[in-house]
Design an enzyme around this catalytic site. Structure first.
Site, mmCIF file in Angstrom:
data_model
loop_
_atom_site.group_PDB
_atom_site.id
_atom_site.type_symbol
_atom_site.label_atom_id
_atom_site.label_comp_id
_atom_site.label_asym_id
_atom_site.label_seq_id
_atom_site.Cartn_x
_atom_site.Cartn_y
_atom_site.Cartn_z
ATOM 1 N N LYS A 184 0.838 -1.210 0.000
ATOM 2 C CA LYS A 184 0.000 0.000 0.000
ATOM 3 C C LYS A 184 0.868 1.253 0.000
ATOM 4 O O LYS A 184 1.875 1.304 0.690
ATOM 5 C CB LYS A 184 -0.891 -0.030 1.244
ATOM 6 C CG LYS A 184 -1.681 1.251 1.501
ATOM 7 C CD LYS A 184 -2.592 1.085 2.704
ATOM 8 C CE LYS A 184 -2.034 1.765 3.931
ATOM 9 N NZ LYS A 184 -2.956 1.731 5.087
ATOM 10 N N ARG A 186 0.337 5.334 0.837
ATOM 11 C CA ARG A 186 -0.624 6.356 1.269
ATOM 12 C C ARG A 186 -0.337 7.648 0.524
ATOM 13 O O ARG A 186 0.773 8.171 0.574
ATOM 14 C CB ARG A 186 -0.553 6.569 2.785
ATOM 15 C CG ARG A 186 -1.554 7.607 3.266
ATOM 16 C CD ARG A 186 -1.850 7.537 4.735
ATOM 17 N NE ARG A 186 -2.616 6.380 5.162
ATOM 18 C CZ ARG A 186 -3.927 6.225 4.980
ATOM 19 N NH1 ARG A 186 -4.628 7.135 4.325
ATOM 20 N NH2 ARG A 186 -4.545 5.149 5.418
ATOM 21 N N GLY A 216 -11.806 3.743 5.738
ATOM 22 C CA GLY A 216 -12.195 2.535 4.994
ATOM 23 C C GLY A 216 -11.473 2.413 3.657
ATOM 24 O O GLY A 216 -11.628 1.415 2.947
HETATM 25 C C1 R5P Z 1 -2.230 2.270 8.741
HETATM 26 O O1 R5P Z 1 -1.031 2.027 8.808
HETATM 27 C C2 R5P Z 1 -3.230 1.517 9.540
HETATM 28 O O2 R5P Z 1 -2.747 0.271 9.918
HETATM 29 C C3 R5P Z 1 -4.544 1.361 8.791
HETATM 30 O O3 R5P Z 1 -4.291 0.630 7.608
HETATM 31 C C4 R5P Z 1 -5.120 2.700 8.434
HETATM 32 O O4 R5P Z 1 -5.188 3.499 9.575
HETATM 33 C C5 R5P Z 1 -6.497 2.538 7.832
HETATM 34 O O5 R5P Z 1 -6.952 3.793 7.481
HETATM 35 P P1 R5P Z 1 -8.103 3.987 6.417
HETATM 36 O O6 R5P Z 1 -9.261 3.157 6.858
HETATM 37 O O7 R5P Z 1 -8.410 5.468 6.473
HETATM 38 O O8 R5P Z 1 -7.572 3.578 5.083
#
Ligand code: R5P
Length: 283
Positions: A184, A186, A216
């Site tokens: 992933k 971000r 999500g």
């Molecule tokens: C990030 O490193 C966390 O482990 C989660 O993957 C993240 O906080 C999920 O965030 P969202 O639901 O906004 O994608």
């Protein structure tokens, strides 16, 4: 030991209280007309060991924790344990950009001035515990989540990013199934991208497991990856279900069988309790 059930963690406190036969201390909580919080401990707790159970999310629950800590200290409790089922602000665990605070460190420092020890559940990163200057421990929700998933006949546990792989591996070992992970990136607070990857999920049942579901976005992208490879069923599970904004709709639209979270944050999706994990460390 006696418990104080903070407003954010009432149901979980009751479970721990019943299982370990720890009485819950009577408190009074109300709002002033200007919405400021008033709390009062209604029992004598001098020389008692007290554990305050309070998730520090959303912000108003942080204020409540500090007021409870102050009241317990002034009431001359012998030892104060803070149980923080979900430690909010944990994701700001370093300065990503110049000028930012380290929010997790700041909260940990303040809590350390009033409590004697702290226990939390699945902190976003384990090094967060080092921000406390008092003994700090964490427990894992992987076992209770895996126990819940057992009857769903999961073939593969998927970590939506590399950081979640250890958790996924532990769950896969409980469930005795395969494990894999996605890459992933971000892009900003609510946008992520996932590198396409070939997964052996054709006709299978998968569970995607993460520590937090916030917007999500991460889970929805992971779900899309699985559907594009003809998975049969998808369960999404997390320890901390924040479900910000339209997270639930995003997950439902992406197509999953069930959204599963624990009671570190009490919502309609809290099908799993972390009570057993906390009871183990308290007893
Ligand atoms: C990030 O490193 C966390 O482990 C989660 O993957 C993240 O906080 C999920 O965030 P969202 O639901 O906004 O994608």
């Amino acid at each position: 030991m006696k418990l104080i059930a903070g407003s954010a963690s009432q149901a979980l406190s009751k479970k721990i209280s019943q299982a370990l036969k720890l009485p819950i201390i009577e408190t009074q909580t109300k709002r002033f007309p200007d919405k400021e919080l008033y709390i009062r401990i209604l029992e004598n707790i001098e020389n008692e060991a007290v554990a305050i159970v309070q998730t520090t999310y959303p912000d108003e629950n942080i204020i409540e924790l500090f007021l409870l800590l102050d009241a317990v200290k002034r009431a001359k409790a012998k030892k104060i344990t803070v149980i923080i089922p979900y430690f909010g602000y944990a994701r700001q665990d370093k300065q990503f950009k110049k000028g930012e605070p380290i929010s997790a460190a700041s909260l940990a420092k303040l809590i350390s001035t009033l409590a004697d020890n702290i226990i939390t559940v699945d902190p976003h990163k384990e090094h967060i515990l080092d921000f406390f200057t008092i003994p700090a421990k964490s427990v894992s929700a992987v076992k209770p989540i895996s126990t819940y998933l057992k009857e769903k006949k999961i073939d593969l546990v998927l970590a939506p990013d590399h950081g979640a792989l250890n958790r996924a591996k532990k769950a896969a070992s409980y469930l005795q199934c395969d494990v894999d992970y996605l890459e992933k990136t971000r892009l900003d607070g609510s946008t992520i991208s996932i590198t396409p990857k070939s997964l052996e999920v054709n006709g299978k049942t998968a569970a995607i497991i993460d520590d937090i579901i916030s917007t999500g976005g991460t889970m929805a992208e992971a779900i899309k990856q699985l559907h594009s490879q003809d998975v049969r069923k998808i369960y999404v599970a997390c320890t901390h279900g924040l479900f910000a904004g339209s997270a639930i709709k995003k997950l439902q639209d992406a197509g999953c069988e069930e959204i599963i979270a624990t009671d570190t944050i009490q919502t309609q999706f809290s099908a799993v309790s972390v009570s057993s994990a906390l009871e183990e460390i308290l007893s």
